[in-house]
Design a protein around this motif. Structure first.
Motif, PDB file in Angstrom:
ATOM      1  N   ALA A   1       0.835  -1.203   0.000  1.00 26.89           N
ATOM      2  CA  ALA A   1       0.000   0.000   0.000  1.00 26.89           C
ATOM      3  C   ALA A   1       0.871   1.254   0.000  1.00 26.89           C
ATOM      4  CB  ALA A   1      -0.936   0.001   1.213  1.00 26.89           C
TER       5      ALA A   1
ATOM      6  N   VAL B   1       1.133   4.193  -3.021  1.00 28.64           N
ATOM      7  CA  VAL B   1       0.982   5.644  -2.854  1.00 28.64           C
ATOM      8  C   VAL B   1       2.180   6.371  -3.460  1.00 28.64           C
ATOM      9  CG1 VAL B   1       0.827   7.512  -1.170  1.00 28.64           C
ATOM     10  CG2 VAL B   1      -0.480   5.408  -0.820  1.00 28.64           C
TER      11      VAL B   1
ATOM     12  N   THR C   1      -3.250   1.257  -8.003  1.00 33.03           N
ATOM     13  CA  THR C   1      -4.512   1.097  -7.270  1.00 33.03           C
ATOM     14  C   THR C   1      -4.790  -0.369  -6.961  1.00 33.03           C
ATOM     15  OG1 THR C   1      -5.829   0.966  -9.321  1.00 33.03           O
ATOM     16  CG2 THR C   1      -5.476   3.154  -8.358  1.00 33.03           C
TER      17      THR C   1
ATOM     18  N   ILE D   1      -3.259  -1.468  -3.513  1.00 34.88           N
ATOM     19  CA  ILE D   1      -3.861  -1.026  -2.251  1.00 34.88           C
ATOM     20  C   ILE D   1      -5.058  -1.927  -1.957  1.00 34.88           C
ATOM     21  CG2 ILE D   1      -4.852   0.908  -0.976  1.00 34.88           C
ATOM     22  CD1 ILE D   1      -3.447   2.791  -2.898  1.00 34.88           C
TER      23      ILE D   1
ATOM     24  N   THR E   1       2.835   0.820   6.371  1.00 36.63           N
ATOM     25  CA  THR E   1       2.492   1.795   5.338  1.00 36.63           C
ATOM     26  C   THR E   1       3.047   3.168   5.682  1.00 36.63           C
ATOM     27  OG1 THR E   1       0.447   0.598   4.806  1.00 36.63           O
ATOM     28  CG2 THR E   1       0.589   2.883   4.093  1.00 36.63           C
TER      29      THR E   1
END
Length: 566
Positions: A150, A154, A373, A376, A399
């Motif tokens: 995750a 980002v 995406t 995540i 994270t």
């Protein structure tokens, strides 16, 4: 084709390479699925690997160069018949994070350092293979992997904000990049942003309705057509540009030893994460399709594949879950699908370079964002929260650690948290005082059953972990608490060792002291359900002599019978 496989069976010695071993016994019934999977995977990987080349900070075409060697090498060396090895989002963004400061400080070629990093990673994997270190991938637990991926996702998304908007963002942190994007959004290059949003929307719609369709290829071709028809490259939309003619030539990255040594820590981190991803993906498909993989063989295959990528001007690589899923969905049964994909890729590089040159980088950035995406896993975070709050917390901490430090420090945090979590569980395991439950045969944890009672004068205590230096005090504390809880005078304390496969010397010394402590109180210390390995360990110490052979039992029933006959 049948003649080819028959000749292969006769000419290739058994057991040299796993891939060739499978091809020797190739079933013609697999051919259609492998060919279809190979063509579709090729259509998917061309824009994807170019996007990952952009993400890694090298020329986008280097992503295609990087995937060519492993298509052959992994076919020969890999233990998985379905895994697609090549450029992957995590290793690409880690490459960029590791190379950028070194290139800026030394002035060395970015592409050269990326190729060297692939070499160093490959050598590290080979060292791991020789030392049989495949088990190290297990240090990254599921919560750590969920949180780490995750965080990487980002970073990938934020890193593409400038490319999909045409904004020049100067920042040294994730928050700085986001702030720079938000505050300069009015400076966004309209055609670039519109094209990126179109590609992103197209990917989500197509992949949700047609999961096996080559969405990235279709999206980039449409975007390329828009560039050509509307002259968008003349209106500020950046494109890949001229692609070198022919295929990459083998080269040896010539840099100083100092620069090579500077890459070692980064290569170790990338190797650990890349290998973990490799093995986890391979295991998932092996379980689904009922075949076995060799985790240590995967180290060899990944190491040699990275050496090949570095030799042909590539960058560090791992496996791709998305490409493997597509191949599996379309019926891939062997690594022949990778060879078919390689043939398609070669045709494109040799004859369609002008089309690749018009690929807009904003579209490649949108592909990276779309891929991010998928990393995540909100549903996995929620599953961890429902299962155990501590594991959910580990995922969140990982994270945050990745986002607030650099990626390599994030790896160290992830491994550290995994080890701490593992040691915590082993140092404070479950334990039970075992007793009789009315109407239910056998012995059970008295804490689980209302009305359960111990045998008067006897405590049977079970400790559910190996005994070692980190939990000896916890064992002693719980054992004495179990003795203190008895309402009748205690005569025997029986340690049920069914969950204790081994001990260390600290535990042996503690058990000897515990024996003496109980003996001073008139309590006999016994062992029950002793496994052969544990018995062999204890036999080399003085503990068994001190206890006496008549106080070591291989079943609980024999221990109870001896207690009644004392």
């Amino acid at each position: 084709m049948r003649f080819l496989f028959t000749a292969l069976r006769r000419s290739v010695p058994t057991g040299i390479l796993p891939g060739l071993e499978r091809l020797r016994y190739y079933s013609p019934a697999w051919l259609w699925g492998d060919v279809l999977a190979g063509i579709t995977v090729a259509a998917y990987l061309i824009p994807q690997c170019m996007a990952y080349g952009e993400l890694a900070g090298v020329n986008p075409v280097a992503g295609l160069w990087a995937i060519m060697p492993p298509m052959i090498l992994y076919t020969l060396l890999g233990s998985s018949p379905q895994l697609s090895v090549g450029p992957e989002s995590t290793t690409a963004v880690m490459t960029a994070a590791a190379i950028a400061p070194l290139a800026a400080a030394s002035g060395s070629s970015y592409a050269l350092l990326a190729a060297l990093l692939a070499w160093v990673m490959g050598l590290i994997c080979l060292v791991g293979y020789v030392a049989r270190l495949g088990f190290l991938a297990d240090l990254l637990s599921k919560p750590i992997l969920v949180g780490y991926m995750a965080g990487v996702a980002v970073i990938m998304i934020v890193g593409q904000l400038g490319k999909v908007s045409g904004i020049a963002i100067e920042a040294d942190s994730i928050l700085g990049e986001v702030w720079g994007f938000v505050t300069q959004l009015n400076l966004a290059q309209g055609p670039t942003l519109a094209l990126a949003l179109f590609v992103l929307a197209f990917l989500f719609i197509v992949q949700s309705r047609f999961p096996t369709a080559p969405g990235p290829l279709l999206a980039v071709l449409l975007a390329t057509a828009a560039v050509w028809l509307l002259d968008l490259d003349q209106r500020g939309v950046a494109v890949v540009g001229t692609i070198p003619a022919g295929l990459p030539q083998p080269w040896w990255p010539m840099v100083s030893w100092a620069e090579t040594l500077n890459l070692v820590p980064a290569a170790i981190g990338i190797a650990l994460v890349g290998y973990s991803d490799n093995v986890l993906t391979a295991r998932a498909f092996a379980a689904k399709n009922r075949y076995a993989i060799d985790a240590n063989q995967e180290l060899l295959a990944l190491g040699v594949s990275n050496l090949g990528a570095g030799l042909f001007q590539g960058f560090p690589l791992s496996s791709s879950g998305s490409r493997t899923v597509i191949g599996d969905t379309l019926g891939s049964k062997s690594q022949l699908f990778s060879l078919v994909a390689l043939a398609v890729l070669l045709l494109v590089l040799l004859f369609l370079r002008p089309v690749l040159a018009l690929f807009p980088t904003a579209a490649l950035g949108a592909i990276v964002i779309y891929a991010a995406t998928k990393l995540i896993a909100i549903d996995e975070f929620m599953r961890l929260k429902r299962f155990r709050s501590s594991e959910f917390g580990l995922a969140l901490i990982t994270t945050v650690g990745v986002l607030t430090t650099d990626l390599l420090m994030g790896i160290a945090i992830a491994i550290g948290l995994s080890v701490i979590d593992m040691v915590t569980r082993i140092s404070r395991p479950h334990s039970a005082v075992m007793g009789e439950v009315p109407g239910i045969p056998g012995l059970h944890d008295i804490a689980d059953w209302p009305g359960a009672t111990t045998i008067p004068g006897l405590v049977i205590f079970r400790y559910d972990a190996p005994l070692f230096f980190a939990n000896v005090e916890d064992f002693k504390r719980r054992s004495l608490a179990a003795i203190a809880a008895e309402k009748t005078p205690l005569e025997w304390f029986v340690l049920n060792t069914e969950a204790i496969p081994e001990v260390d010397i600290t535990a042996v010394d503690m058990l000897s002291e515990f024996h003496d402590q109980l003996a001073a109180r008139g309590i006999t210390f016994c062992l029950a359900r002793v496994k052969q390995d544990l018995y062999a360990q204890l036999k080399s110490t003085q503990l068994l002599d001190k206890m006496g052979a008549d106080h070591v039992f291989f079943t609980l029933h024999s221990a109870i019978a001896a207690f009644h006959q004392r």
